[in-house]
Motif scaffolding. Structure first.
Motif, PDB file in Angstrom:
ATOM      1  N   PHE A  69      17.481  78.933  60.088  1.00  0.00           N
ATOM      2  CA  PHE A  69      17.819  77.736  59.311  1.00  0.00           C
ATOM      3  C   PHE A  69      18.564  76.706  60.174  1.00  0.00           C
ATOM      4  CE2 PHE A  69      17.112  81.083  56.287  1.00  0.00           C
ATOM      5  CZ  PHE A  69      16.424  80.464  55.254  1.00  0.00           C
ATOM      6  N   VAL A  70      17.891  76.250  61.206  1.00  0.00           N
ATOM      7  CA  VAL A  70      18.428  75.230  62.110  1.00  0.00           C
ATOM      8  C   VAL A  70      17.504  74.035  62.053  1.00  0.00           C
ATOM      9  CG1 VAL A  70      19.029  74.656  64.492  1.00  0.00           C
ATOM     10  CG2 VAL A  70      19.437  76.971  63.618  1.00  0.00           C
ATOM     11  N   GLY A  71      18.092  72.864  61.918  1.00  0.00           N
ATOM     12  CA  GLY A  71      17.262  71.683  61.735  1.00  0.00           C
ATOM     13  C   GLY A  71      17.572  70.545  62.681  1.00  0.00           C
ATOM     14  N   ASP A  72      16.686  69.571  62.651  1.00  0.00           N
ATOM     15  CA  ASP A  72      16.874  68.318  63.367  1.00  0.00           C
ATOM     16  C   ASP A  72      16.769  67.200  62.329  1.00  0.00           C
ATOM     17  OD1 ASP A  72      17.464  66.879  65.588  1.00  0.00           O
ATOM     18  OD2 ASP A  72      15.447  66.891  66.436  1.00  0.00           O
ATOM     19  N   ILE A  73      17.684  66.253  62.378  1.00  0.00           N
ATOM     20  CA  ILE A  73      17.735  65.208  61.360  1.00  0.00           C
ATOM     21  C   ILE A  73      16.562  64.243  61.523  1.00  0.00           C
ATOM     22  CG2 ILE A  73      19.076  63.225  60.525  1.00  0.00           C
ATOM     23  CD1 ILE A  73      21.595  64.821  61.278  1.00  0.00           C
ATOM     24  N   VAL A  74      15.890  63.965  60.416  1.00  0.00           N
ATOM     25  CA  VAL A  74      14.770  63.018  60.426  1.00  0.00           C
ATOM     26  C   VAL A  74      15.086  61.746  59.645  1.00  0.00           C
ATOM     27  CG1 VAL A  74      13.045  64.816  60.773  1.00  0.00           C
ATOM     28  CG2 VAL A  74      13.693  64.183  58.437  1.00  0.00           C
ATOM     29  N   GLY A 127      15.202  70.704  49.526  1.00  0.00           N
ATOM     30  CA  GLY A 127      16.561  71.125  49.216  1.00  0.00           C
ATOM     31  C   GLY A 127      17.064  72.340  49.963  1.00  0.00           C
ATOM     32  N   ILE A 128      16.326  72.790  50.972  1.00  0.00           N
ATOM     33  CA  ILE A 128      16.783  73.932  51.773  1.00  0.00           C
ATOM     34  C   ILE A 128      17.823  73.429  52.769  1.00  0.00           C
ATOM     35  CG2 ILE A 128      16.108  75.722  53.424  1.00  0.00           C
ATOM     36  CD1 ILE A 128      13.279  75.572  52.180  1.00  0.00           C
ATOM     37  N   LYS A 129      18.996  74.068  52.780  1.00  0.00           N
ATOM     38  CA  LYS A 129      20.067  73.619  53.662  1.00  0.00           C
ATOM     39  C   LYS A 129      19.859  74.148  55.075  1.00  0.00           C
ATOM     40  CE  LYS A 129      23.412  73.047  49.954  1.00  0.00           C
ATOM     41  NZ  LYS A 129      24.703  73.448  49.375  1.00  0.00           N
ATOM     42  N   LEU A 130      20.144  73.256  56.046  1.00  0.00           N
ATOM     43  CA  LEU A 130      19.934  73.596  57.445  1.00  0.00           C
ATOM     44  C   LEU A 130      21.190  73.308  58.259  1.00  0.00           C
ATOM     45  CD1 LEU A 130      16.359  72.095  58.037  1.00  0.00           C
ATOM     46  CD2 LEU A 130      16.956  74.461  57.471  1.00  0.00           C
ATOM     47  N   ASN A 131      21.422  74.142  59.240  1.00  0.00           N
ATOM     48  CA  ASN A 131      22.525  73.992  60.178  1.00  0.00           C
ATOM     49  C   ASN A 131      22.100  72.994  61.262  1.00  0.00           C
ATOM     50  OD1 ASN A 131      24.866  74.439  61.658  1.00  0.00           O
ATOM     51  ND2 ASN A 131      24.164  76.385  62.516  1.00  0.00           N
ATOM     52  N   ILE A 132      22.928  71.996  61.521  1.00  0.00           N
ATOM     53  CA  ILE A 132      22.601  70.962  62.495  1.00  0.00           C
ATOM     54  C   ILE A 132      23.628  70.992  63.617  1.00  0.00           C
ATOM     55  CG2 ILE A 132      22.151  68.502  62.869  1.00  0.00           C
ATOM     56  CD1 ILE A 132      20.285  69.733  60.797  1.00  0.00           C
ATOM     57  N   ASN A 133      23.165  70.960  64.852  1.00  0.00           N
ATOM     58  CA  ASN A 133      24.077  70.818  65.974  1.00  0.00           C
ATOM     59  C   ASN A 133      24.902  69.547  65.784  1.00  0.00           C
ATOM     60  OD1 ASN A 133      24.513  69.368  68.759  1.00  0.00           O
ATOM     61  ND2 ASN A 133      24.363  71.531  69.241  1.00  0.00           N
ATOM     62  N   PHE A 188      13.004  71.872  59.795  1.00  0.00           N
ATOM     63  CA  PHE A 188      13.225  73.026  60.656  1.00  0.00           C
ATOM     64  C   PHE A 188      12.813  72.676  62.095  1.00  0.00           C
ATOM     65  CE2 PHE A 188      12.848  75.107  56.533  1.00  0.00           C
ATOM     66  CZ  PHE A 188      13.793  76.126  56.612  1.00  0.00           C
ATOM     67  N   ILE A 189      13.585  73.158  63.063  1.00  0.00           N
ATOM     68  CA  ILE A 189      13.181  73.010  64.464  1.00  0.00           C
ATOM     69  C   ILE A 189      12.138  74.063  64.799  1.00  0.00           C
ATOM     70  CG2 ILE A 189      13.950  73.224  66.869  1.00  0.00           C
ATOM     71  CD1 ILE A 189      16.602  71.987  66.048  1.00  0.00           C
ATOM     72  N   ASP A 190      12.467  75.307  64.528  1.00  0.00           N
ATOM     73  CA  ASP A 190      11.553  76.431  64.752  1.00  0.00           C
ATOM     74  C   ASP A 190      12.074  77.578  63.901  1.00  0.00           C
ATOM     75  OD1 ASP A 190      10.190  78.702  65.642  1.00  0.00           O
ATOM     76  OD2 ASP A 190      10.006  77.937  67.689  1.00  0.00           O
ATOM     77  N   GLN A 191      11.576  77.672  62.679  1.00  0.00           N
ATOM     78  CA  GLN A 191      12.146  78.623  61.721  1.00  0.00           C
ATOM     79  C   GLN A 191      12.018  80.061  62.199  1.00  0.00           C
ATOM     80  OE1 GLN A 191      10.685  78.215  57.715  1.00  0.00           O
ATOM     81  NE2 GLN A 191      12.245  79.570  56.865  1.00  0.00           N
ATOM     82  N   GLU A 192      10.910  80.384  62.837  1.00  0.00           N
ATOM     83  CA  GLU A 192      10.711  81.758  63.285  1.00  0.00           C
ATOM     84  C   GLU A 192      11.697  82.131  64.383  1.00  0.00           C
ATOM     85  OE1 GLU A 192       7.207  84.582  65.265  1.00  0.00           O
ATOM     86  OE2 GLU A 192       6.680  82.654  64.333  1.00  0.00           O
TER      87      GLU A 192
END
Length: 257
Positions: A118-123, A151-157, A110-114
């Motif tokens: 559900f937006v993420g950054d790939i690690v 296993g939580i799905k995240l939206n990635i730019n 997560f980038i900043d869940q609050e």
């Protein structure tokens, strides 16, 4: 293996022209293999509007509630990916759709869940599957959806996803496919520019309008670690007679000149 990663924004997929695919075929003759990362903003917005789900952005990132995430995956994996894969197949390329969250291919936090949901950054990028597909002469078409270790799905730019995958696979060229050839100055196409020059030209109104988000996306990708990103048109020839047509944005002035 020589590889080219092409990132296609959702708005340009429907506009990809025969000239664009001819350039791919020219590159193929020179021994290049391709993989695509795609967005899907217009299709996602249309579906959100259909279901009357609010949508908003913060610094270019789509705020993603659980409901928005459900629609994002539905659209990206179920429509946009299929559209791009079908276009490639119609031109003789062996397109193979890949959902980024499948098999732990794209792992993210997560980038900043609050603030963003559900937006993420790939690690981490699991490169084995993509490398295998490329070796077998398939063209992977990748959705920018990732999953956490739980296993939580995240939206990635899509720009960030393209940069992360390009870095992990050590591709030869990372290309952002847009609706214009590149940066124009006094009506002339600029073949190469540094990311430092980009900001100067934005501040002095040399780069304006719709080109600003395009070049800033490329700069963001460079800041993720890429040495350069090319902006090319999906409507026209972008590679011919061993020459690139577009604007190459480089990490630092002089390193490639």
């Amino acid at each position: 293996m020589k590889t080219v990663l092409l990132k296609c924004g959702g708005s340009v997929i429907d506009e990809l022209s025969p000239a664009f695919f001819n350039s791919l075929k020219e590159l193929e003759k020179e021994g290049y293999h391709f993989l695509f990362v795609h967005g899907g903003g217009p299709d996602i917005n249309a579906q959100l509007d259909l279901y009357q789900v609010p949508h908003e952005f913060e610094h270019g990132l789509r705020k993603t509630t659980a409901k928005v995430m459900e629609i994002v995956e539905l659209v990206l994996a179920g429509k946009t990916n299929r559209t791009l894969a079908a276009k490639l197949a119609s031109q003789g390329f062996h397109a193979f759709g890949v959902n980024g969250s499948d098999g732990g291919f794209l792992q993210a936090d997560f980038i900043d869940q609050e603030r963003l949901g559900f937006v993420g950054d790939i690690v981490k990028v699991k490169t084995e599957v993509i490398s295998m597909l490329l070796e077998e002469k398939y063209t992977p078409v990748i959705t920018p959806i990732a999953a956490t270790v739980n296993g939580i799905k995240l939206n990635i730019n899509a720009d960030f996803a393209a940069a992360a995958i390009a870095l992990a696979l050590h591709v030869d060229h990372c290309i952002f496919v847009t609706d214009v050839q590149g940066i124009l100055m006094n009506g002339e196409l600029v073949p190469q520019i540094s990311k430092e020059e980009i900001e100067t030209y934005i501040q002095t109104n040399i780069i304006t309008g719709g080109m600003i988000p395009k070049v800033r996306s490329a700069v963001n990708a460079i800041e993720k670690g890429l040495k350069s990103v090319r902006i090319v048109s999906g409507k026209e020839v972008f590679f011919s007679q061993s020459q690139w047509i577009g604007t190459e944005i480089i990490a630092k002035e002089g390193i490639l000149r």
